[in-house]
Scaffold this motif. Sequence first.
Motif, PDB file in Angstrom:
ATOM      1  N   ALA A 195       0.943  -1.082   0.076  1.00 37.32           N
ATOM      2  CA  ALA A 195      -0.076   0.067   0.040  1.00 37.32           C
ATOM      3  C   ALA A 195       0.865   1.188   0.090  1.00 37.32           C
ATOM      4  N   MET A 196       1.904   1.180   0.832  1.00 37.29           N
ATOM      5  CA  MET A 196       2.956   2.315   0.872  1.00 37.29           C
ATOM      6  C   MET A 196       3.637   2.591  -0.479  1.00 37.29           C
ATOM      7  N   GLU A 197       4.199   1.528  -1.128  1.00 39.58           N
ATOM      8  CA  GLU A 197       4.743   1.766  -2.351  1.00 39.58           C
ATOM      9  C   GLU A 197       3.740   2.153  -3.329  1.00 39.58           C
ATOM     10  N   ALA A 198       2.508   1.834  -3.395  1.00 42.61           N
ATOM     11  CA  ALA A 198       1.434   2.234  -4.489  1.00 42.61           C
ATOM     12  C   ALA A 198       1.268   3.625  -4.197  1.00 42.61           C
ATOM     13  N   VAL A 199       1.219   4.200  -3.182  1.00 46.14           N
ATOM     14  CA  VAL A 199       1.081   5.553  -3.027  1.00 46.14           C
ATOM     15  C   VAL A 199       2.458   6.400  -3.570  1.00 46.14           C
ATOM     16  N   TRP A 246      -4.347  10.368   2.908  1.00 44.63           N
ATOM     17  CA  TRP A 246      -4.763   9.239   3.630  1.00 44.63           C
ATOM     18  C   TRP A 246      -5.680   8.694   2.667  1.00 44.63           C
ATOM     19  N   ARG A 247      -6.511   9.345   1.768  1.00 53.23           N
ATOM     20  CA  ARG A 247      -7.507   8.843   0.933  1.00 53.23           C
ATOM     21  C   ARG A 247      -6.434   7.918  -0.076  1.00 53.23           C
ATOM     22  N   ALA A 248      -5.420   8.507  -0.593  1.00 54.66           N
ATOM     23  CA  ALA A 248      -4.643   7.489  -1.379  1.00 54.66           C
ATOM     24  C   ALA A 248      -4.216   6.156  -0.628  1.00 54.66           C
ATOM     25  N   LEU A 249      -3.730   6.334   0.497  1.00 59.01           N
ATOM     26  CA  LEU A 249      -3.561   5.143   1.448  1.00 59.01           C
ATOM     27  C   LEU A 249      -4.821   4.144   1.515  1.00 59.01           C
ATOM     28  N   GLN A 250      -5.939   4.848   1.699  1.00 55.25           N
ATOM     29  CA  GLN A 250      -7.218   4.228   1.763  1.00 55.25           C
ATOM     30  C   GLN A 250      -7.428   3.282   0.436  1.00 55.25           C
ATOM     31  N   GLU A 251      -7.313   3.933  -0.541  1.00 57.43           N
ATOM     32  CA  GLU A 251      -7.597   3.280  -1.719  1.00 57.43           C
ATOM     33  C   GLU A 251      -6.461   2.213  -2.273  1.00 57.43           C
ATOM     34  N   ALA A 252      -5.281   2.286  -1.604  1.00 55.45           N
ATOM     35  CA  ALA A 252      -4.194   1.276  -1.972  1.00 55.45           C
ATOM     36  C   ALA A 252      -4.647   0.266  -0.946  1.00 55.45           C
ATOM     37  N   ALA A 253      -5.122   0.320   0.284  1.00 52.76           N
ATOM     38  CA  ALA A 253      -5.561  -0.770   0.896  1.00 52.76           C
ATOM     39  C   ALA A 253      -6.632  -1.704   0.351  1.00 52.76           C
ATOM     40  N   ALA A 254      -7.497  -0.900   0.096  1.00 44.25           N
ATOM     41  CA  ALA A 254      -8.618  -1.638  -0.636  1.00 44.25           C
ATOM     42  C   ALA A 254      -8.064  -2.583  -1.734  1.00 44.25           C
TER      43      ALA A 254
END
Length: 472
Positions: free
Chosen positions: A420-424, A461-469
């Motif tokens: 998720a971190m790397e995706a952001v 935070w929204r970008a992290l949430q999307e990556a987590a999803a």
Amino acid sequence: MSPEEFRRHGHAAIDWIADYWASLDDLPVRAQVAPGDVRRRLPASAPEQAEPFDALLADLDRVVVPGLTHWQHPRFFAYFPANSSPAAILGDLLSSGIGAQGMIWATSPAVTEVEQVVLDWFAEALGLPDGFRSDSAGGGVIQDTASTATFTALLSALHRASGGVARVDGVGSEQWRVYGSTQAHSSLVKAAMMAGLGARAVRTVAVDPTTQAIDVAALRGAVVEDVESGLRPVMVHLAAGSTSTGAMDDVAAVAEAVREWDVWLHVDAAWAGVAAVCPEHRDFLAGVESADSFVTNPHKWLLTTFDCSTFWVRDRAALTGALSILPEYLRNAATESGEVVDYRDWHPQLGRRFRAIKLWAVLRTYGLEGLRAHIRSGIALAEHVAALVASDDRFEMVTEPSLSLVVFRLRAGDEQTLAAMEAVNASGEAYLSHTTVEGRAAIRLAVGSWRTTEADVDRTWRALQEAAAAEA
């Protein structure tokens, strides 16, 4: 370049910086290039004929900016901030324009005396003890980085512990020990290597698994064990805001625990120390009056352009005793009078820039009220991040927030956390860095840019949430 040409190009350079700042919101935070991309855009050899300065500015846009990770971006949350600010940049420009070499007082008295006064101001602003002031037995100096400060502290410690023998004969057959927690900065090991002690001289001490602060009882036990084995404790490195999690070692408790061995206590507050400009955030420095040296970096979180690492000692005699060398070509009446400070004796290098101007500019332009507002803003934004983490069941806090640093992870596991971190990061939306805590991966989000707003935190935070999803 004539004075008028310099004036014109100088205006153009300032305009370029202002335009660069204005463009940051629209640029990807992390560089989007592959290894060698920047190099391939540059000619293989330097130009034979002079080129117009305008061509260099054009190549900043064409070659350099695409290959930059933008540390001044409002959504740069990796590592720790490396602040700049308009006042600091102008101060740095003035320093470059003056071009003075402040190796000894005589080569430019103002370089030394402005630095002494500015560091006295700053020590007072941080609530540091009077023993660190220039009118005491101690005093302060601006180093390039906290890594150099750690090395300098270790050399001072060796000088004091050896009674000056280490200066002449080296470390000899004595088996010295240096202590730091498992969370101590890597510069501690490098300092031991450069001092000739070797990496094995550094004994790492366990931390409290909850706070990540050094286990004081374990430290004392390690020192006792080493002394009984014939080893010589020389320095304890304390983290006041560790890189990994912002852990705060208990300075007062450590000082009491090792008092009988008279070891040098070095407090590394490289990132967190500047928060002490706010009286309500000084608790983590309780006991600093027992420290032999202290370092904090205005170039991290206090709006001062790199490099500016402020380092104080309680006993300047140990410092200068370790480092003072006076060849004939540096002899002068002022030095021999004993009435001046020659900063060449306060760090490994001889030459030094007029770094104090940029810190002077920041202190005067923002005032302590403005600097406190900046620190409080970063802490408030970190509290907002912690609230966002608490509001999403997919995430969990790893440690309690430390000033403006928040450490958290995805409950799903290490692979999902790092993905998720790397995706952001790869998207360019924001830039975050990671660590491991008790063997598990975690994301670090360090607030501190002078341009960061709550909207930037929410967007990240929204970008992290999307990556987590996407990783679910």
